[in-house]
Every structure is written in C-alpha cells, then in structure tokens.
Design a protein around this motif. Structure first.
Motif, PDB file in Angstrom:
ATOM      1  N   MET A   1       0.983  -1.416   0.261  1.00  0.00           N
ATOM      2  CA  MET A   1       0.380  -0.125   0.352  1.00  0.00           C
ATOM      3  C   MET A   1       0.636   0.908  -0.020  1.00  0.00           C
ATOM      4  N   THR A   2       0.746   2.109  -0.919  1.00  0.00           N
ATOM      5  CA  THR A   2       1.493   3.393  -1.290  1.00  0.00           C
ATOM      6  C   THR A   2       0.565   4.641  -0.248  1.00  0.00           C
ATOM      7  N   ALA A   3       1.604   5.420  -0.084  1.00  0.00           N
ATOM      8  CA  ALA A   3       0.712   6.784   1.202  1.00  0.00           C
ATOM      9  C   ALA A   3      -0.161   7.744  -0.192  1.00  0.00           C
ATOM     10  N   ARG A   4      -0.190   7.270  -1.779  1.00  0.00           N
ATOM     11  CA  ARG A   4      -1.047   7.708  -2.841  1.00  0.00           C
ATOM     12  C   ARG A   4      -2.421   6.988  -1.352  1.00  0.00           C
ATOM     13  N   ASP A   5      -2.244   5.802  -1.823  1.00  0.00           N
ATOM     14  CA  ASP A   5      -3.707   4.528  -1.266  1.00  0.00           C
ATOM     15  C   ASP A   5      -4.089   5.426   0.158  1.00  0.00           C
ATOM     16  N   LEU A   6      -2.928   5.164   1.220  1.00  0.00           N
ATOM     17  CA  LEU A   6      -3.337   5.645   2.522  1.00  0.00           C
ATOM     18  C   LEU A   6      -4.280   6.907   2.207  1.00  0.00           C
ATOM     19  N   GLY A   7      -3.451   8.087   1.806  1.00  0.00           N
ATOM     20  CA  GLY A   7      -4.515   9.025   1.634  1.00  0.00           C
ATOM     21  C   GLY A   7      -4.615  10.153   2.918  1.00  0.00           C
ATOM     22  N   LEU A   8      -3.698   9.542   3.401  1.00  0.00           N
ATOM     23  CA  LEU A   8      -4.206  10.259   5.427  1.00  0.00           C
ATOM     24  C   LEU A   8      -3.566   9.680   6.229  1.00  0.00           C
ATOM     25  N   PRO A   9      -2.839  10.090   7.547  1.00  0.00           N
ATOM     26  CA  PRO A   9      -2.085   9.591   8.291  1.00  0.00           C
ATOM     27  C   PRO A   9      -2.972   8.809   9.210  1.00  0.00           C
ATOM     28  N   SER A  10      -2.460   8.364  10.477  1.00  0.00           N
ATOM     29  CA  SER A  10      -3.238   6.891  11.383  1.00  0.00           C
ATOM     30  C   SER A  10      -3.193   8.791  12.131  1.00  0.00           C
ATOM     31  N   ARG A  11      -4.436   8.772  12.890  1.00  0.00           N
ATOM     32  CA  ARG A  11      -4.898   9.959  13.194  1.00  0.00           C
ATOM     33  C   ARG A  11      -4.436   8.987  15.450  1.00  0.00           C
ATOM     34  N   VAL A  12      -3.296   9.686  15.924  1.00  0.00           N
ATOM     35  CA  VAL A  12      -3.080   9.018  17.297  1.00  0.00           C
ATOM     36  C   VAL A  12      -3.082   9.894  17.736  1.00  0.00           C
ATOM     37  N   TRP A 272       0.304  16.967   7.455  1.00  0.00           N
ATOM     38  CA  TRP A 272      -0.148  15.313   7.316  1.00  0.00           C
ATOM     39  C   TRP A 272       0.334  15.415   9.300  1.00  0.00           C
ATOM     40  N   CYS A 273       1.641  16.290   9.327  1.00  0.00           N
ATOM     41  CA  CYS A 273       2.192  15.636  10.771  1.00  0.00           C
ATOM     42  C   CYS A 273       1.033  16.038  12.174  1.00  0.00           C
ATOM     43  N   LEU A 274      -0.013  17.032  11.996  1.00  0.00           N
ATOM     44  CA  LEU A 274      -0.316  17.769  12.874  1.00  0.00           C
ATOM     45  C   LEU A 274      -1.992  16.389  12.500  1.00  0.00           C
ATOM     46  N   ASP A 275      -2.268  15.988  11.433  1.00  0.00           N
ATOM     47  CA  ASP A 275      -3.524  15.683  11.341  1.00  0.00           C
ATOM     48  C   ASP A 275      -2.994  13.947  11.821  1.00  0.00           C
ATOM     49  N   GLY A 276      -1.936  13.598  12.099  1.00  0.00           N
ATOM     50  CA  GLY A 276      -1.909  12.385  12.803  1.00  0.00           C
ATOM     51  C   GLY A 276      -1.164  12.375  14.295  1.00  0.00           C
ATOM     52  N   LEU A 277      -1.094  13.372  14.156  1.00  0.00           N
ATOM     53  CA  LEU A 277      -0.985  13.846  16.269  1.00  0.00           C
ATOM     54  C   LEU A 277      -2.178  14.551  16.709  1.00  0.00           C
ATOM     55  N   GLY A 278      -3.482  14.719  15.754  1.00  0.00           N
ATOM     56  CA  GLY A 278      -4.538  14.414  16.387  1.00  0.00           C
ATOM     57  C   GLY A 278      -5.357  15.608  16.100  1.00  0.00           C
ATOM     58  N   VAL A 279      -4.336  17.254  16.439  1.00  0.00           N
ATOM     59  CA  VAL A 279      -4.390  18.581  16.030  1.00  0.00           C
ATOM     60  C   VAL A 279      -5.274  18.892  15.148  1.00  0.00           C
ATOM     61  N   ASP A 280      -5.853  19.920  15.234  1.00  0.00           N
ATOM     62  CA  ASP A 280      -7.373  19.884  13.710  1.00  0.00           C
ATOM     63  C   ASP A 280      -6.605  21.806  13.171  1.00  0.00           C
ATOM     64  N   THR A 281      -7.134  21.239  12.398  1.00  0.00           N
ATOM     65  CA  THR A 281      -5.944  22.915  11.222  1.00  0.00           C
ATOM     66  C   THR A 281      -7.624  22.942  10.672  1.00  0.00           C
ATOM     67  N   GLY A 282      -7.934  22.538   9.761  1.00  0.00           N
ATOM     68  CA  GLY A 282      -9.274  22.682   9.255  1.00  0.00           C
ATOM     69  C   GLY A 282      -8.943  22.330   7.676  1.00  0.00           C
ATOM     70  N   VAL A 283      -7.710  22.040   7.344  1.00  0.00           N
ATOM     71  CA  VAL A 283      -7.303  22.143   6.270  1.00  0.00           C
ATOM     72  C   VAL A 283      -7.407  20.631   4.981  1.00  0.00           C
ATOM     73  N   ASP A 284      -8.155  20.858   4.017  1.00  0.00           N
ATOM     74  CA  ASP A 284      -7.946  19.642   3.651  1.00  0.00           C
ATOM     75  C   ASP A 284      -6.545  18.792   2.932  1.00  0.00           C
ATOM     76  N   LEU A 285      -6.516  17.591   3.420  1.00  0.00           N
ATOM     77  CA  LEU A 285      -5.084  17.967   2.340  1.00  0.00           C
ATOM     78  C   LEU A 285      -4.876  17.446   1.767  1.00  0.00           C
ATOM     79  N   ASP A 286      -6.060  16.401   0.748  1.00  0.00           N
ATOM     80  CA  ASP A 286      -6.223  16.619  -0.714  1.00  0.00           C
ATOM     81  C   ASP A 286      -6.348  17.207  -1.098  1.00  0.00           C
ATOM     82  N   LYS A 287      -6.866  18.644  -1.537  1.00  0.00           N
ATOM     83  CA  LYS A 287      -6.568  19.594  -2.399  1.00  0.00           C
ATOM     84  C   LYS A 287      -5.842  20.454  -2.021  1.00  0.00           C
ATOM     85  N   LEU A 288      -4.843  20.243  -0.502  1.00  0.00           N
ATOM     86  CA  LEU A 288      -4.053  21.170  -1.083  1.00  0.00           C
ATOM     87  C   LEU A 288      -2.638  21.362  -2.210  1.00  0.00           C
TER      88      LEU A 288
END
Length: 313
Positions: A1-12, A272-288
C-alpha cells in the motif's frame, strides 16, 4: 500500500498538544518572492483561491515592498484588485515602511505585517538600518495602521541564528519582540530564517518570552527546514503553548537577503504531521496537495514537499 492509497496518516493523538492550530500560509508572498521568472498575476490569483478552497483561513497575499528589491511582487495592487475575498479568510500583506502602508490603505487592506530583525547585522543588510533605527521606521507604520483599525503582525527574523553573528541569545530576541508588541503589534512571528534552530533552543526562546510577561497566545513560529528540523521544532513550540504556525504550500520560499536560508516548512508536511497527532487545522490535505502539485507545474519543477511528492509524485 502506498502513501497515495493511504491518503491520510493514522490519527493517534499525543498528550500536551493544542486541540487546534492556525496555519498562517505564506506561500503566495514568502514562497513566490524568490522566483526568478515572474509568475503571472492570473496564476497567483488562482493559487490564492485554491489555498482558501483547501481550508486555509490566513493566506499572506503579497508585499508592498519596492519593486526594485522584489520584482516578483511588483503586481501587488493588480493582485489585490483582482482578488475575490472569501468569508472567514484573511489576506494579510507585508508592509516595509510608511509608503508601503499608504499603498496598503489605498488597496483596502485590513491586515498587515512588518518585518524586523533580531540582530544588528541582518537589520543592516535587510533594511539598511540599525536595531534601534528599524524601530524608528516601524513606529509610525504601526501607530497609523492601528489608528486606521488594521491588525498588525510583527515578524522577527534571525531568532535562533544569524549567518554573520552566529547563535542569537533569547534575550536579544525578546527585547526586539517586546518593542514591537508595545508599539501595537497583535502577534509576533518568530522566524528561524536560516533553519538552525533545534527543539531545546525553541523551548528556551518561548520560555524567555513568557517569563518576560508575553502571553504565549501572542507568539507564532516560522521555521525553515535547512537542517530538517522544522517539524520537530514546530511540535516543541506547540508543546509550549504556541498555536499559530507559519508554513508555505509546497515548501516554496526562503529569504532573498540570506543566502543560507532554504525553503520554508511545507504546509502539506505540517498538516500531515498535525493530522497524525490529532491536532485540527481545518485544512483539506488532498486539496492542498493538488494545489501545490499544480503550482509546481507552473514553476516548472517538482515540489520540495515530501508529502506532495508522496501523494502526487
């Protein structure tokens, strides 16, 4: 599975971090100002629109610096005239002096930033001023802007190291920053202009400000990734209460007056880092990521962002 398939990091979620962070996007100004080939204003306007569509609520649009010094931003008035503002999105501009403020007011700008140095040498090289005379230049800019109801941010450069003076003592940075806040700046962006900061030094500077009575809510951080430390430094700043982080879509930019300064922290890498850490940014990573990949094609080179390359490479 590639990063493209994952799309988002695991949120921990990690303890000791804020629930939400505001990203101050600097790509359209700080990111593009170093480009040799002039980027058409139509492309810049689409860039701004795409960034807002991705969920970024503060997007630094341009600068009213003299075109002789930064030709890439000579179209500031045209850009702002063509900009379609979004509800809930701020578009600050950098203002170097009173003439720049005049231009900003004529363009209807409501949020400005000024750019100061924490070191004598860089103040001379960047502004042709001393530490004290830079303050004399900024004081009427800030006082007039505040009187006109504008919000003013103060950038402080060379906060952790200077290529001519070496390591910078926290007390020197606090002295400059406090003077800007006392003038009327609502926020300080602490800049690691040449990317030499490490996490312990970041903590020391934030603590020095709070020990001097500065609320941590008045501080933002602006890291360059010269030595690969930008994300580690950001997380350390967040652990000490900072909740505003500067970054540049696609990792664009550097500093035209400091040759050792490489690119800014990439917004995608930050999200990507903040999403994984559970910190909200309001940013759509895919669009960005789509936006930065698109801009990379306009600039004719791959994006420096590792996340953009992983997701769109």
């Amino acid at each position: 599975m590639t990063a493209r398939d994952l799309g988002l990091p695991s949120r921990v979620p990690a303890p000791g971090l804020p629930e939400r962070v505001t990203i101050w996007e600097v790509g359209p100004r700080d990111g593009l100002q170093n480009e040799d080939a002039v980027v058409p204003v139509e492309v810049k306007l689409e860039f701004l629109d795409r960034l807002a569509d991705a969920g970024l609520t503060t997007v630094e649009a341009t600068s009213f610096v003299h075109p002789k010094w930064v030709p890439q931003l000579a179209d500031a008035e045209e850009l702002l005239a063509g900009l379609t503002p979004r509800d809930g999105v701020r578009y600050p501009v950098l203002v170097p002096n009173e003439r720049g403020l005049d231009r900003a007011l004529a363009a209807g700008v409501r949020h400005i930033a000024i750019f100061a140095s924490a070191t004598e040498t860089f103040a001379n090289r960047n502004l042709n001023r001393t530490l004290d005379s830079q303050m004399a230049m900024f004081e009427p800019v800030v006082s007039r802007a505040v009187a006109e109801g504008l919000d003013v941010r103060g950038y402080v450069s060379m906060c952790w190291g200077d290529p001519w003076e070496g390591a910078v003592e926290p007390g020197a940075v606090v002295s400059v920053g406090r003077r800007l806040l006392d003038m009327g700046c609502s926020q300080l962006s602490l800049g690691d202009t040449i990317g030499v900061a490490t996490a312990g030094h970041v903590a020391a500077l934030v603590n020095a400000f709070t020990d001097a009575g500065t609320p941590v809510s008045a501080l933002a951080v602006h890291f360059h990734d010269t030595y690969g430390q930008a994300l580690a430094n950001t997380v350390e700043a967040l652990r000490h209460g900072v909740t505003t982080v500067d970054s540049s879509a696609g990792g664009l930019g550097g500093c035209p007056y400091a040759e050792s300064a490489t690119g800014n922290l990439a917004t995608e890498d930050l999200v990507w880092c903040l999403d994984g850490l559970g910190v909200d940014t309001g940013v759509d990573l895919d669009k960005l990521a789509d936006t930065s990949a698109w801009m990379a094609t306009k600039l004719g080179r791959p994006s420096p962002s590792r996340v953009v390359r992983a997701l769109r490479g």
